[in-house]
Scaffold this motif. Sequence first.
Motif, PDB file in Angstrom:
ATOM      1  N   LEU A 106      40.034  42.536  34.257  1.00  0.00           N
ATOM      2  CA  LEU A 106      40.078  42.794  32.814  1.00  0.00           C
ATOM      3  C   LEU A 106      38.819  43.513  32.318  1.00  0.00           C
ATOM      4  N   ASN A 107      37.663  43.173  32.861  1.00  0.00           N
ATOM      5  CA  ASN A 107      36.360  43.692  32.429  1.00  0.00           C
ATOM      6  C   ASN A 107      36.010  43.271  31.002  1.00  0.00           C
ATOM      7  N   SER A 108      36.934  42.684  30.302  1.00  0.00           N
ATOM      8  CA  SER A 108      36.726  42.059  28.993  1.00  0.00           C
ATOM      9  C   SER A 108      37.987  41.278  28.679  1.00  0.00           C
ATOM     10  N   ILE A 109      37.841  40.029  28.265  1.00  0.00           N
ATOM     11  CA  ILE A 109      39.011  39.209  27.938  1.00  0.00           C
ATOM     12  C   ILE A 109      39.802  39.830  26.789  1.00  0.00           C
ATOM     13  N   SER A 110      39.149  40.686  26.003  1.00  0.00           N
ATOM     14  CA  SER A 110      39.834  41.325  24.877  1.00  0.00           C
ATOM     15  C   SER A 110      40.934  42.292  25.331  1.00  0.00           C
ATOM     16  N   PHE A 111      40.952  42.649  26.618  1.00  0.00           N
ATOM     17  CA  PHE A 111      41.988  43.548  27.146  1.00  0.00           C
ATOM     18  C   PHE A 111      43.247  42.812  27.583  1.00  0.00           C
ATOM     19  N   ILE A 112      43.342  41.521  27.296  1.00  0.00           N
ATOM     20  CA  ILE A 112      44.482  40.719  27.741  1.00  0.00           C
ATOM     21  C   ILE A 112      45.820  41.294  27.251  1.00  0.00           C
ATOM     22  N   GLU A 113      45.842  41.851  26.040  1.00  0.00           N
ATOM     23  CA  GLU A 113      47.088  42.424  25.499  1.00  0.00           C
ATOM     24  C   GLU A 113      47.582  43.593  26.348  1.00  0.00           C
ATOM     25  N   LYS A 114      46.657  44.359  26.927  1.00  0.00           N
ATOM     26  CA  LYS A 114      47.023  45.492  27.780  1.00  0.00           C
ATOM     27  C   LYS A 114      47.761  45.042  29.040  1.00  0.00           C
ATOM     28  N   VAL A 115      47.512  43.820  29.454  1.00  0.00           N
ATOM     29  CA  VAL A 115      48.026  43.296  30.709  1.00  0.00           C
ATOM     30  C   VAL A 115      49.488  42.876  30.621  1.00  0.00           C
ATOM     31  N   VAL A 116      49.881  42.386  29.462  1.00  0.00           N
ATOM     32  CA  VAL A 116      51.207  41.792  29.304  1.00  0.00           C
ATOM     33  C   VAL A 116      52.325  42.699  29.842  1.00  0.00           C
ATOM     34  N   PRO A 117      52.404  43.989  29.472  1.00  0.00           N
ATOM     35  CA  PRO A 117      53.502  44.806  30.004  1.00  0.00           C
ATOM     36  C   PRO A 117      53.416  45.064  31.511  1.00  0.00           C
ATOM     37  N   LYS A 118      52.220  45.038  32.078  1.00  0.00           N
ATOM     38  CA  LYS A 118      52.042  45.309  33.511  1.00  0.00           C
ATOM     39  C   LYS A 118      52.625  44.199  34.391  1.00  0.00           C
ATOM     40  N   ILE A 119      52.686  42.998  33.863  1.00  0.00           N
ATOM     41  CA  ILE A 119      53.168  41.841  34.625  1.00  0.00           C
ATOM     42  C   ILE A 119      54.604  42.039  35.104  1.00  0.00           C
ATOM     43  N   GLU A 120      55.406  42.715  34.309  1.00  0.00           N
ATOM     44  CA  GLU A 120      56.831  42.871  34.629  1.00  0.00           C
ATOM     45  C   GLU A 120      57.065  43.592  35.952  1.00  0.00           C
ATOM     46  N   ASN A 121      56.105  44.360  36.421  1.00  0.00           N
ATOM     47  CA  ASN A 121      56.256  45.123  37.666  1.00  0.00           C
ATOM     48  C   ASN A 121      56.035  44.277  38.928  1.00  0.00           C
ATOM     49  N   TYR A 122      55.697  42.999  38.755  1.00  0.00           N
ATOM     50  CA  TYR A 122      55.314  42.165  39.900  1.00  0.00           C
ATOM     51  C   TYR A 122      56.215  40.941  40.054  1.00  0.00           C
ATOM     52  N   ASN A 123      56.297  40.458  41.297  1.00  0.00           N
ATOM     53  CA  ASN A 123      57.070  39.246  41.585  1.00  0.00           C
ATOM     54  C   ASN A 123      56.256  37.983  41.319  1.00  0.00           C
ATOM     55  N   CYS A 124      54.948  38.068  41.550  1.00  0.00           N
ATOM     56  CA  CYS A 124      54.064  36.917  41.388  1.00  0.00           C
ATOM     57  C   CYS A 124      52.732  37.405  40.836  1.00  0.00           C
ATOM     58  N   VAL A 125      52.204  36.690  39.839  1.00  0.00           N
ATOM     59  CA  VAL A 125      50.940  37.062  39.208  1.00  0.00           C
ATOM     60  C   VAL A 125      50.016  35.849  39.226  1.00  0.00           C
ATOM     61  N   GLU A 126      48.931  35.942  40.008  1.00  0.00           N
ATOM     62  CA  GLU A 126      47.956  34.856  40.094  1.00  0.00           C
ATOM     63  C   GLU A 126      46.844  35.097  39.095  1.00  0.00           C
ATOM     64  N   LEU A 127      46.577  34.099  38.253  1.00  0.00           N
ATOM     65  CA  LEU A 127      45.558  34.198  37.207  1.00  0.00           C
ATOM     66  C   LEU A 127      44.298  33.441  37.630  1.00  0.00           C
ATOM     67  N   TYR A 128      43.202  34.170  37.747  1.00  0.00           N
ATOM     68  CA  TYR A 128      41.898  33.588  38.081  1.00  0.00           C
ATOM     69  C   TYR A 128      40.961  33.813  36.902  1.00  0.00           C
ATOM     70  N   LEU A 129      41.370  33.360  35.724  1.00  0.00           N
ATOM     71  CA  LEU A 129      40.563  33.583  34.526  1.00  0.00           C
ATOM     72  C   LEU A 129      39.555  32.453  34.356  1.00  0.00           C
ATOM     73  N   ASP A 130      38.525  32.722  33.561  1.00  0.00           N
ATOM     74  CA  ASP A 130      37.472  31.737  33.337  1.00  0.00           C
ATOM     75  C   ASP A 130      38.046  30.475  32.706  1.00  0.00           C
ATOM     76  N   ARG A 131      37.341  29.384  32.889  1.00  0.00           N
ATOM     77  CA  ARG A 131      37.780  28.099  32.345  1.00  0.00           C
ATOM     78  C   ARG A 131      37.096  27.791  31.003  1.00  0.00           C
ATOM     79  N   ASP A 132      36.628  28.839  30.319  1.00  0.00           N
ATOM     80  CA  ASP A 132      36.094  28.656  28.962  1.00  0.00           C
ATOM     81  C   ASP A 132      37.259  28.806  27.975  1.00  0.00           C
ATOM     82  N   ASN A 133      36.984  28.648  26.683  1.00  0.00           N
ATOM     83  CA  ASN A 133      38.061  28.697  25.691  1.00  0.00           C
ATOM     84  C   ASN A 133      38.846  30.001  25.723  1.00  0.00           C
TER      85      ASN A 133
END
Length: 171
Positions: A106-133
């Motif tokens: 992501l390089n910035s958590i603020s880019f999370i919205e950009k990611v949503v459409p990209k997920i559809e191209n994959y069978n499995c998506v592993e999330l390794y995001l920070d454990r902060d709020n």
Amino acid sequence: KATKLQHPALIQYLTSRGIKLSIGNEFCVEVHYSFKAKNYFAIGLKNNSGGYELRNKIYKNNSSPKDVTLIRNQKKNLVICEGMFDLLSIASFHNNLSKKADILVLNSISFIEKVVPKIENYNCVELYLDRDNAGLKASDKLLKHSHKCIDMSPLYSGFNDINEWWVKRKI
């Protein structure tokens, strides 16, 4: 100017973060640049718009434009993480990560919205995001959006992010 990682200070910084030089060189480059008539060097992760995330022992910085980094390996699995050292830690933990998955930093958590459409191209998506709020909120958003998403953060429960966990478990 970008080259393979070779400056002793950058190699020492990588090592202090639990990362082997071979992993660093697989994903990053050594960047030398000038700003306000001063010369700098850093570990650089190139983003999709041609900018770099820049890290060394002294600072976290980036060059414009800021964007996500999508590493396409022609795989049907996707790994999503927040930053450069998260990527390098996951690649250290999972041997041959590039042979198993595409990788989105992501390089910035603020880019999370950009990611949503990209997920559809994959069978499995592993999330390794920070454990902060912010990271937990982003993970929750993606988990609710798609059943393809798997929260991997229990792996590093008790730590803010996967690099902090990786460094501590290596000691």
